[in-house]
Design a protein around this motif. Sequence first.
Motif, PDB file in Angstrom:
ATOM      1  N   THR A 142       0.812  -1.210   0.000  1.00 31.57           N
ATOM      2  CA  THR A 142       0.000   0.000   0.000  1.00 31.57           C
ATOM      3  C   THR A 142       0.849   1.265   0.000  1.00 31.57           C
ATOM      4  O   THR A 142       0.321   2.358  -0.014  1.00 31.57           O
ATOM      5  CB  THR A 142      -0.927   0.038   1.240  1.00 31.57           C
ATOM      6  N   GLY A 143       2.172   1.093   0.029  1.00 28.91           N
ATOM      7  CA  GLY A 143       3.061   2.240   0.036  1.00 28.91           C
ATOM      8  C   GLY A 143       3.449   2.718   1.426  1.00 28.91           C
ATOM      9  O   GLY A 143       4.205   3.677   1.555  1.00 28.91           O
ATOM     10  N   ARG A 144       2.925   2.043   2.459  1.00 27.67           N
ATOM     11  CA  ARG A 144       3.296   2.434   3.819  1.00 27.67           C
ATOM     12  C   ARG A 144       4.739   2.013   4.089  1.00 27.67           C
ATOM     13  O   ARG A 144       5.159   0.942   3.690  1.00 27.67           O
ATOM     14  CB  ARG A 144       2.402   1.763   4.860  1.00 27.67           C
ATOM     15  N   PRO A 145       5.490   2.860   4.803  1.00 33.14           N
ATOM     16  CA  PRO A 145       6.869   2.472   5.120  1.00 33.14           C
ATOM     17  C   PRO A 145       6.883   1.299   6.094  1.00 33.14           C
ATOM     18  O   PRO A 145       5.986   1.148   6.921  1.00 33.14           O
ATOM     19  CB  PRO A 145       7.453   3.721   5.778  1.00 33.14           C
ATOM     20  N   THR A 146       7.878   0.481   5.966  1.00 34.14           N
ATOM     21  CA  THR A 146       8.060  -0.648   6.875  1.00 34.14           C
ATOM     22  C   THR A 146       9.387  -0.498   7.603  1.00 34.14           C
ATOM     23  O   THR A 146      10.265   0.231   7.165  1.00 34.14           O
ATOM     24  CB  THR A 146       8.048  -1.987   6.123  1.00 34.14           C
ATOM     25  N   ALA A 147       9.498  -1.193   8.684  1.00 38.50           N
ATOM     26  CA  ALA A 147      10.755  -1.205   9.428  1.00 38.50           C
ATOM     27  C   ALA A 147      11.431  -2.547   9.157  1.00 38.50           C
ATOM     28  O   ALA A 147      11.502  -2.994   8.014  1.00 38.50           O
ATOM     29  CB  ALA A 147      10.488  -0.981  10.915  1.00 38.50           C
ATOM     30  N   ARG A 148      11.855  -3.211  10.181  1.00 39.00           N
ATOM     31  CA  ARG A 148      12.544  -4.492  10.026  1.00 39.00           C
ATOM     32  C   ARG A 148      11.608  -5.568   9.495  1.00 39.00           C
ATOM     33  O   ARG A 148      10.418  -5.552   9.735  1.00 39.00           O
ATOM     34  CB  ARG A 148      13.115  -4.950  11.365  1.00 39.00           C
ATOM     35  N   TRP A 149      12.177  -6.518   8.788  1.00 43.31           N
ATOM     36  CA  TRP A 149      11.434  -7.690   8.365  1.00 43.31           C
ATOM     37  C   TRP A 149      11.598  -8.760   9.425  1.00 43.31           C
ATOM     38  O   TRP A 149      12.588  -8.794  10.144  1.00 43.31           O
ATOM     39  CB  TRP A 149      11.973  -8.210   7.046  1.00 43.31           C
ATOM     40  N   TYR A 150      10.617  -9.626   9.534  1.00 42.18           N
ATOM     41  CA  TYR A 150      10.736 -10.741  10.470  1.00 42.18           C
ATOM     42  C   TYR A 150      10.038 -11.955   9.884  1.00 42.18           C
ATOM     43  O   TYR A 150       9.181 -11.855   9.016  1.00 42.18           O
ATOM     44  CB  TYR A 150      10.189 -10.381  11.854  1.00 42.18           C
ATOM     45  N   PHE A 151      10.448 -13.104  10.363  1.00 41.70           N
ATOM     46  CA  PHE A 151       9.937 -14.371   9.876  1.00 41.70           C
ATOM     47  C   PHE A 151       9.228 -15.073  11.022  1.00 41.70           C
ATOM     48  O   PHE A 151       9.727 -15.116  12.134  1.00 41.70           O
ATOM     49  CB  PHE A 151      11.093 -15.243   9.364  1.00 41.70           C
ATOM     50  N   THR A 152       8.051 -15.611  10.744  1.00 39.67           N
ATOM     51  CA  THR A 152       7.285 -16.338  11.749  1.00 39.67           C
ATOM     52  C   THR A 152       7.011 -17.741  11.229  1.00 39.67           C
ATOM     53  O   THR A 152       6.432 -17.908  10.157  1.00 39.67           O
ATOM     54  CB  THR A 152       5.943 -15.622  12.038  1.00 39.67           C
ATOM     55  N   GLU A 153       7.443 -18.737  11.995  1.00 41.15           N
ATOM     56  CA  GLU A 153       7.191 -20.124  11.605  1.00 41.15           C
ATOM     57  C   GLU A 153       5.732 -20.479  11.871  1.00 41.15           C
ATOM     58  O   GLU A 153       5.090 -19.914  12.739  1.00 41.15           O
ATOM     59  CB  GLU A 153       8.091 -21.074  12.396  1.00 41.15           C
ATOM     60  N   HIS A 154       5.241 -21.431  11.096  1.00 40.00           N
ATOM     61  CA  HIS A 154       3.891 -21.932  11.304  1.00 40.00           C
ATOM     62  C   HIS A 154       3.842 -23.383  10.852  1.00 40.00           C
ATOM     63  O   HIS A 154       4.694 -23.859  10.110  1.00 40.00           O
ATOM     64  CB  HIS A 154       2.844 -21.114  10.536  1.00 40.00           C
TER      65      HIS A 154
END
Length: 131
Positions: free
Chosen positions: A29-41
């Motif tokens: 949507t064009g919103r800024p993001t910070a760090r990426w993270y990974f979540t297991e499932h």
Amino acid sequence: MTGTNPTDQIRAAAELLRALATAASTDETGRPTARWYFTEHGRHDSGYLYAANPTGPGARILRGGSSGPHGRGLRPHLAARHGEYIAAMDPTVGFALAAWLDSAVEDAGQVGPDPHALAVARQILDQETER
């Protein structure tokens, strides 16, 4: 195409990496993001990649595709080892690497190109590295 001058290659890689990191540092949507993270499932050592949003909920940045004869897709997923690595190399790391390459360009004028910076630059530019 980038020339063969090592300093030009390092400079071009810094510019490309900064552009890629800038493009990747926003969600769909064009919103800024910070760090990426990974979540297991699940039970298959897999999970989802997310981009944290400093002003709201994070956004899933991994998208799945359709497969099969009827276009029924599998749920998007990523092997844990790949997701954790991608999350560790998010756009904030890209910006830091671009700054390091900028510094290497400055140093190259005085002491010659750093072979490690040149190797990284060539990988970013998808060029053959010297062996």
